[in-house]
Structure formats: structure tokens, C-alpha cells
Design a protein around this motif. Sequence first.
Motif, short mmCIF file in Angstrom:
data_model
loop_
_atom_site.label_atom_id
_atom_site.label_comp_id
_atom_site.label_asym_id
_atom_site.label_seq_id
_atom_site.Cartn_x
_atom_site.Cartn_y
_atom_site.Cartn_z
N UNK A 105 30.15 27.82 36.68
CA UNK A 105 31.36 28.64 36.92
C UNK A 105 30.93 30.06 36.58
N UNK A 106 31.06 30.97 37.70
CA UNK A 106 30.43 32.40 37.77
C UNK A 106 31.69 33.31 37.91
N UNK A 107 31.81 34.68 37.10
CA UNK A 107 33.08 35.49 37.31
C UNK A 107 32.42 36.50 38.36
N UNK A 108 31.93 35.98 39.55
CA UNK A 108 32.09 36.82 40.78
C UNK A 108 32.41 35.97 42.14
N UNK A 109 32.31 36.73 42.94
CA UNK A 109 32.63 35.97 44.43
C UNK A 109 31.21 35.96 45.23
N UNK A 118 28.93 40.92 36.20
CA UNK A 118 29.76 41.28 37.66
C UNK A 118 30.66 42.03 37.89
N UNK A 119 31.88 42.07 36.77
CA UNK A 119 32.90 42.64 36.92
C UNK A 119 32.76 44.19 37.03
N UNK A 120 31.79 44.50 35.95
CA UNK A 120 31.34 46.05 35.62
C UNK A 120 30.72 46.56 37.03
N UNK A 121 29.74 45.78 37.49
CA UNK A 121 29.02 46.26 38.63
C UNK A 121 29.91 46.42 39.87
N UNK A 122 30.81 45.52 40.02
CA UNK A 122 31.83 45.35 41.32
C UNK A 122 32.93 46.60 41.10
N UNK A 123 33.03 46.92 39.91
CA UNK A 123 34.11 47.95 39.75
C UNK A 123 33.24 49.22 39.99
N UNK A 124 32.19 49.40 39.70
CA UNK A 124 31.51 50.79 39.90
C UNK A 124 31.44 50.79 41.14
N UNK A 126 33.06 49.84 43.67
CA UNK A 126 34.46 50.14 44.50
C UNK A 126 34.76 48.92 45.42
N UNK A 127 34.34 47.81 45.02
CA UNK A 127 34.79 46.51 45.73
C UNK A 127 36.17 46.44 45.72
N UNK A 128 36.76 45.70 46.66
CA UNK A 128 38.46 45.66 46.87
C UNK A 128 38.87 44.38 45.96
N UNK A 153 42.80 41.04 43.50
CA UNK A 153 42.55 42.39 44.21
C UNK A 153 42.05 43.25 42.87
N UNK A 154 41.43 44.40 43.41
CA UNK A 154 41.15 45.28 42.55
C UNK A 154 42.01 46.71 42.57
N UNK A 155 42.89 47.09 41.80
CA UNK A 155 43.86 48.26 42.00
C UNK A 155 42.86 49.57 41.84
N UNK A 156 43.60 50.61 42.18
CA UNK A 156 43.09 51.81 42.33
C UNK A 156 42.91 52.54 40.63
N UNK A 157 43.48 51.93 39.80
CA UNK A 157 43.30 52.35 38.38
C UNK A 157 43.06 51.32 37.36
N UNK A 158 42.68 50.09 38.21
CA UNK A 158 42.14 48.98 37.19
C UNK A 158 40.89 49.54 36.57
#
Length: 315
Positions: A105-109, A118-124, A126-128, A153-158
Motif C-alpha cells: 500500500x503506497x501513498x501515491x497514485x 510522495x505527498x510532499x513532492x506531489x504538492x511541490x 502542483x498535482x491536482x 483532490x488537492x485544494x489551492x491552500x492545502x
Amino acid sequence: MRVVMFGYQTWGQRTLQALLDSGHEVALVVTHPRSDHAYERIWSDSVADLAEKHGVPVLLRNRPGDEELLGALRDAGPDLIVANNWRTWLPPEIFDLPPHGTLNVHDSLLPAYAGFSPLIWALINGEKEVGVTAHRMDGELDMGDILLQRAVPVGPKDTATDLFHRTVGLIGPIVTDALELIASGRAVWTPQDRSRSSFFHKRSVEDSRMDWTWPAEDLERFVRAQSDPYPNAFTHHRGERIRIVSAAVSEGRYGGTPGRIFIREGDGVVIVAGAEARTGRLPGLVVRRVRTEDGGEHAATDYFRTMGGYLTARP
């Protein structure tokens, strides 16, 4: 089914809780010893404590593959291994041991953002959307066939903290659904599209250093991606390290040299940003709050009493 679980920190703890709640038999748990690594002290709910509370045998390992562990796995006789946030590679004598193999189980798509943080890199980047993938483990890290995915989804202020809480809530349902599919013989495994694969390394102090040649939009996400309790994005002012706690993209456009402490705007101070900042066509980064090395947090308008000077990558 009899299940063995490999996992660590909150991701592993949530996975173990889902297994305990599933009605399947958890025969053995393998987890890492506690670590002083900055990113491993965050979200550090204990897998070992939960297992011991439920009377499940626990083995502590930094790396797998020793004869004692292999013997314990054979004795446990699992139908399936489930892994989440296991920090080192599992050899084939482990991941291929059970009849149903190993579900990771991995926390990315996947196939994007295999590897670490993966969450930090994805937010950096600009993933949607971000999410969680349940896939079969093979000899390549996070590259095995996919069984299930869930996205949010990733919100604009997340912040990365927001995304952690949103995705960690997906672990229980995806583990429960995956076990039901495997146990019932209805699992359908889909190979990953390798042309879309990306793999990211573990983060360290260097990865939090701000580069003022980045566009302001990227730097604003960089700050949100390293929200408390993660190590914050940092820069240097007059030789001292400061951490950027809150920031926004400026409304105005500002020209000059990246890193220049320029002007007040709203409730913050504009720092000139972007490799093409000399054109005067780019927004800057409005720094709102900073944290000094002594732990004190300050409004940027109080910290930067006078304009001028530069924020730099190094002292």
C-alpha cells in the motif's frame, strides 16, 4: 486468510488496524525500530504497540532477510503479506513466499511518485490530486501490478499535513476492499504504465532549502508542502537561517534580483522571485510569517523592519 504485515509509522499502524478489523488472522507483524530521522519522527504511531495490544507477535528489523526472520515467516504460513511504509527493499524470498504474494500500500497514485515522501513532492509539483495505491510487490520498488487506487483532490491552500490526513483515511477502506477481492478470487491486477513512472528519493535537509530563482507560484507550494510538523522551507537572512512558515503569491509584479527583500504588500513582505525576475513581469513571494532558529515565530512585517538586502540559499 492468514496475513503477515510489514509496516512502520502511522501508515503501517492504520494498515494493521484495518487487518485486525477485517476478520482475517494476523499471524505476525514486522516493523522497524524507532528512528531519530526527522521525517520518521512525524506521524509515528507505533505498529509494535498496536500489535502487542492485540497479542500479535512482533519482530523489529531495519532490514529483512536474516534466517531468524525467514524462519518466522515460514512458521507463520501466511496466505498473504501486506506492507505499508516498509522503508527498505523486501527480497523475493519474502514477497513471493505466500500463495497470494505481497500487497503493498503506497501513498501515491502510481505509477507517478514511487519511492519516498510522495505527498510532499506531489504538492511541490502542483498535482491536482493525490491518493493511495494497493499493488502487488515485485522486484522493483513500487512498480508491481495495481489492484486498487483511491484519489482525493488537492485544494489551492492545502498543506502536506492536510493531504496526509486526507490520504491516511483511505488506508483502511483500500486494505479492506483489497483483501476481500483477493480472498474471493475476484482480484484483477493491472500492469503499471512504465512511461508514466517517476521515482523520488528520501528527503533531507537540503531538500527544504529555498531557491529564489523558482517562480513565486512554485515557492508558495514549496512552503505549503513543508508545513508543520514537517521540517519547514528555509532560507538565510544576514547569515542566519530562517524558516518560512506562511507565504502567498503577490498581487503585484516586481522586478530585480531573486531573493531581494523588496516591499510590503498586504500582511507580508515581498521577496523578488523567479529566474526572469529582471523583466519585472513576475509576481514575488509574499512572506507572511517566519520562524527563527530559537523557535520564535514572527510576522514578516515585524521581522523585516527595513526593506533591502537579500534572502540567500546559504549563509
